[in-house]
Design a protein around this motif. Sequence first.
Motif, PDB file in Angstrom:
ATOM      1  N   GLU A  15      12.838 -41.244   2.184  1.00 46.75           N
ATOM      2  CA  GLU A  15      13.632 -41.447   3.257  1.00 46.75           C
ATOM      3  C   GLU A  15      15.092 -40.178   3.023  1.00 46.75           C
ATOM      4  N   GLU A  16      15.233 -40.134   1.974  1.00 43.48           N
ATOM      5  CA  GLU A  16      16.383 -39.101   1.824  1.00 43.48           C
ATOM      6  C   GLU A  16      16.099 -37.870   2.148  1.00 43.48           C
ATOM      7  N   GLU A  68      13.709 -37.144   4.320  1.00 46.68           N
ATOM      8  CA  GLU A  68      13.562 -36.803   5.777  1.00 46.68           C
ATOM      9  C   GLU A  68      15.042 -36.432   6.379  1.00 46.68           C
ATOM     10  N   LYS A  69      15.924 -37.367   6.062  1.00 49.33           N
ATOM     11  CA  LYS A  69      17.272 -37.177   6.391  1.00 49.33           C
ATOM     12  C   LYS A  69      17.853 -35.846   6.078  1.00 49.33           C
ATOM     13  N   ARG A  85      15.884 -33.021   5.767  1.00 46.68           N
ATOM     14  CA  ARG A  85      14.901 -32.123   6.579  1.00 46.68           C
ATOM     15  C   ARG A  85      15.621 -32.202   7.968  1.00 46.68           C
ATOM     16  N   GLY A  86      15.867 -33.387   8.389  1.00 43.17           N
ATOM     17  CA  GLY A  86      16.617 -33.348   9.895  1.00 43.17           C
ATOM     18  C   GLY A  86      17.836 -32.566   9.975  1.00 43.17           C
ATOM     19  N   GLU A  87      18.863 -32.668   8.750  1.00 46.64           N
ATOM     20  CA  GLU A  87      20.056 -31.999   8.864  1.00 46.64           C
ATOM     21  C   GLU A  87      19.738 -30.489   8.812  1.00 46.64           C
ATOM     22  N   ASP A 134      17.007 -29.026  10.021  1.00 48.27           N
ATOM     23  CA  ASP A 134      16.479 -28.467  11.363  1.00 48.27           C
ATOM     24  C   ASP A 134      17.672 -28.462  12.285  1.00 48.27           C
ATOM     25  N   VAL A 135      18.647 -29.157  12.106  1.00 50.49           N
ATOM     26  CA  VAL A 135      19.809 -29.057  13.120  1.00 50.49           C
ATOM     27  C   VAL A 135      20.490 -28.008  12.954  1.00 50.49           C
ATOM     28  N   LYS A 138      19.487 -25.108  11.239  1.00 47.89           N
ATOM     29  CA  LYS A 138      18.659 -24.019  11.312  1.00 47.89           C
ATOM     30  C   LYS A 138      18.797 -23.553  12.782  1.00 47.89           C
ATOM     31  N   LYS A 139      18.640 -24.631  13.826  1.00 45.98           N
ATOM     32  CA  LYS A 139      18.492 -24.268  15.210  1.00 45.98           C
ATOM     33  C   LYS A 139      20.123 -23.733  15.608  1.00 45.98           C
TER      34      LYS A 139
END
Length: 144
Positions: free
Chosen positions: A116-117, A119-120, A122-124, A126-127, A129-130
Amino acid sequence: GSRALADWAVSGPRGDRSMTDVEQRDIEVAKEDQQKINQFSRLNLKFDDLDDEIAQLKKTVQTYKDATEEIEGCMEDEGIMMKVGEAYTPIDEDSVTEKLAKLSEQSEATLQEKTEEIEKVRGELDVLKKALYAKFGTSINLEK
């Protein structure tokens, strides 16, 4: 003077300045952008650490499962022997399988938390990186 030397460093000895040389030199990195880059770097390291931990936890869980199967399939006359220091001592199957089940359960719970950690994180990543690619385009490389 020093200006000519600086131009030479950017454009090269022949003085042919390509667009990418100018783009790379002219991009200004604001403090907030530098903070995002630093945060991305920290998160990337954290991601790698979590990835390693998850791989190790998966191995541990598999080891517990394998040990449980071995114990359940044990047909030895002496039963199950546990190594304590230099000596082996008999131990009953129920207490061993119970202990292994508990260890496996704990490892699987930790594995779930780490998954779970990651994945969190990875989401951060991605944000960030974008946002960084939107600002700097090809002047920044955020790939591994």
